[in-house]
Scaffold this motif. Structure first.
Motif, PDB file in Angstrom:
ATOM      1  N   GLY A  77     -21.741   9.992 -26.514  1.00 23.02           N
ATOM      2  CA  GLY A  77     -22.914  10.767 -26.175  1.00 23.02           C
ATOM      3  C   GLY A  77     -22.909  11.090 -24.695  1.00 23.02           C
ATOM      4  N   TRP A  78     -23.854  11.917 -24.282  1.00 21.02           N
ATOM      5  CA  TRP A  78     -23.883  12.335 -22.889  1.00 21.02           C
ATOM      6  C   TRP A  78     -24.091  11.162 -21.928  1.00 21.02           C
ATOM      7  CZ3 TRP A  78     -22.597  16.920 -20.954  1.00 21.02           C
ATOM      8  CH2 TRP A  78     -22.511  18.003 -21.825  1.00 21.02           C
ATOM      9  N   GLU A  79     -24.931  10.222 -22.296  1.00 20.62           N
ATOM     10  CA  GLU A  79     -25.257   9.128 -21.385  1.00 20.62           C
ATOM     11  C   GLU A  79     -24.094   8.165 -21.193  1.00 20.62           C
ATOM     12  OE1 GLU A  79     -27.948   8.867 -19.578  1.00 20.62           O
ATOM     13  OE2 GLU A  79     -28.781  10.711 -20.426  1.00 20.62           O
ATOM     14  N   ASP A  80     -23.295   7.959 -22.245  1.00 18.06           N
ATOM     15  CA  ASP A  80     -22.270   6.920 -22.205  1.00 18.06           C
ATOM     16  C   ASP A  80     -20.923   7.383 -21.663  1.00 18.06           C
ATOM     17  OD1 ASP A  80     -24.076   5.156 -23.345  1.00 18.06           O
ATOM     18  OD2 ASP A  80     -23.543   5.762 -25.388  1.00 18.06           O
ATOM     19  N   GLY A  81     -20.709   8.670 -21.565  1.00 19.42           N
ATOM     20  CA  GLY A  81     -19.410   9.171 -21.145  1.00 19.42           C
ATOM     21  C   GLY A  81     -19.128   8.948 -19.671  1.00 19.42           C
ATOM     22  N   GLU A  82     -17.872   8.631 -19.367  1.00 19.40           N
ATOM     23  CA  GLU A  82     -17.467   8.545 -17.965  1.00 19.40           C
ATOM     24  C   GLU A  82     -17.451   9.938 -17.336  1.00 19.40           C
ATOM     25  OE1 GLU A  82     -13.672   6.719 -18.269  1.00 19.40           O
ATOM     26  OE2 GLU A  82     -14.470   4.748 -18.819  1.00 19.40           O
ATOM     27  N   SER A  83     -17.084  10.912 -18.153  1.00 16.98           N
ATOM     28  CA  SER A  83     -17.165  12.318 -17.766  1.00 16.98           C
ATOM     29  C   SER A  83     -17.880  13.069 -18.876  1.00 16.98           C
ATOM     30  CB  SER A  83     -15.762  12.912 -17.546  1.00 16.98           C
ATOM     31  OG  SER A  83     -15.096  12.286 -16.478  1.00 16.98           O
TER      32      SER A  83
END
Length: 305
Positions: free
Chosen positions: A95-101
């Motif tokens: 998901g958006w929150e968990d991504g490194e990028s």
């Protein structure tokens, strides 16, 4: 209506959202296409572009935009400047929150990707956040905000915003003098832009050089010389080529018959249209349509994030 607006409207360029979200790990993006423009917007973190056109990998940061046209060399985006994974097996989509990028990725299919219209644009268009200008920068921010919000209809909204994004990118290339020839360069000449606007808006009209000159306030000699210098053809040759380029796009529309396309392009008969089409593209209208639909199926099956 200005020449660029008329051109974009006639081609009915539509963006397709392929991925929006986060990515972690030793990720790799392989988005190469012979028929589509691929675009990538970085929402957070970093990414690197590995391309034979660059001596060293290019770093992308939040707010940056990069587009690859069909004539771009084979390239990859990855998590690291020094390492390029062999494949995407280590990708971890989040998901958006968990991504490194975070990325918004999509494509715009071109009916005639090998035409001079697109070949004169840079194969790789990189617009850094601090180079985008107010309008383009705000649109990129809006796309990322809408994509990451994941509200009802977000994907559809993002796709329509990206339609406008591509128009702004073309305008950026024109205003930054990244095109020195072809139709986009000719649009910078006010009187040539008038002629191009007429051709783009009403390609079915049986335009003559005399009529176009009268509308633009140019002599036949000047108009012909300007077209030859910037576009590499006469006005009537460009009109014929333009008719066939938009015909190629219409052939891909559901339920559109060859007869209807011929009529819309201003041809008196289907045989005349088919002959001109085959001379320009090397295939009959029916064979062209079947080939592009087959390519679409392969493309859908082979996309990798």
């Amino acid at each position: 209506m200005d020449a660029l607006t008329a051109l974009v409207n006639a081609l009915n360029l539509r963006a397709k959202l392929v991925y929006s979200g986060g990515v972690c790990g030793r990720w790799l993006m392989d988005h190469n296409s012979d028929t589509s423009v691929w675009f990538h917007m970085l929402s957070k973190g970093q990414g690197w572009v590995h391309s034979p056109s660059r001596e060293t990998p290019l770093a992308l940061e939040s707010g940056d935009l990069i587009l690859f046209l069909p004539h771009a060399p084979k390239h990859f985006l990855s998590y690291c400047a020094k390492h390029l994974p062999d494949d995407a097996s280590d990708n971890r989509l989040t998901g958006w929150e968990d991504g490194e990028s975070g990325f918004v990725c999509g494509e715009i299919e071109l009916a005639t990707p090998r035409s001079l219209l697109w070949q004169v644009l840079p194969a790789e268009i990189v617009i850094k956040k601090n180079q985008a200008g107010d309008i383009l920068a705000k649109l990129i921010e809006l796309v990322i905000s809408e994509a990451s919000g994941q509200r009802f209809g977000s994907d559809s909204v993002v796709e329509r915003l990206c339609d406008s994004l591509f128009v702004l990118v073309i305008r950026y290339c024109i205003e930054e003098n990244l095109v020195g020839q072809g139709v986009f360069a000719a649009m910078q000449d006010r009187r040539l832009a008038t002629v191009l606007g007429l051709i783009h808006q009403q390609p079915w009209q049986p335009w003559t050089v005399a009529e176009l000159c009268s509308k633009a306030g140019l002599s036949k000699t000047v108009l012909s010389e300007k077209f030859a210098a910037l576009i590499g053809s006469s006005p009537i040759e460009y009109l014929s080529a333009w008719r066939l380029q938009i015909a190629a796009g219409w052939l891909m529309e559901p339920g559109m018959s060859v007869e209807r396309v011929a009529e819309r392009c201003g041809y008196d008969s289907v045989p005349a249209f088919s002959k001109a089409f085959k001379r320009y593209f090397g295939n009959s209208p029916g064979a062209f349509r079947r080939g592009r639909k087959a390519n679409e199926t392969v493309s859908v099956l082979s996309k990798t994030v």
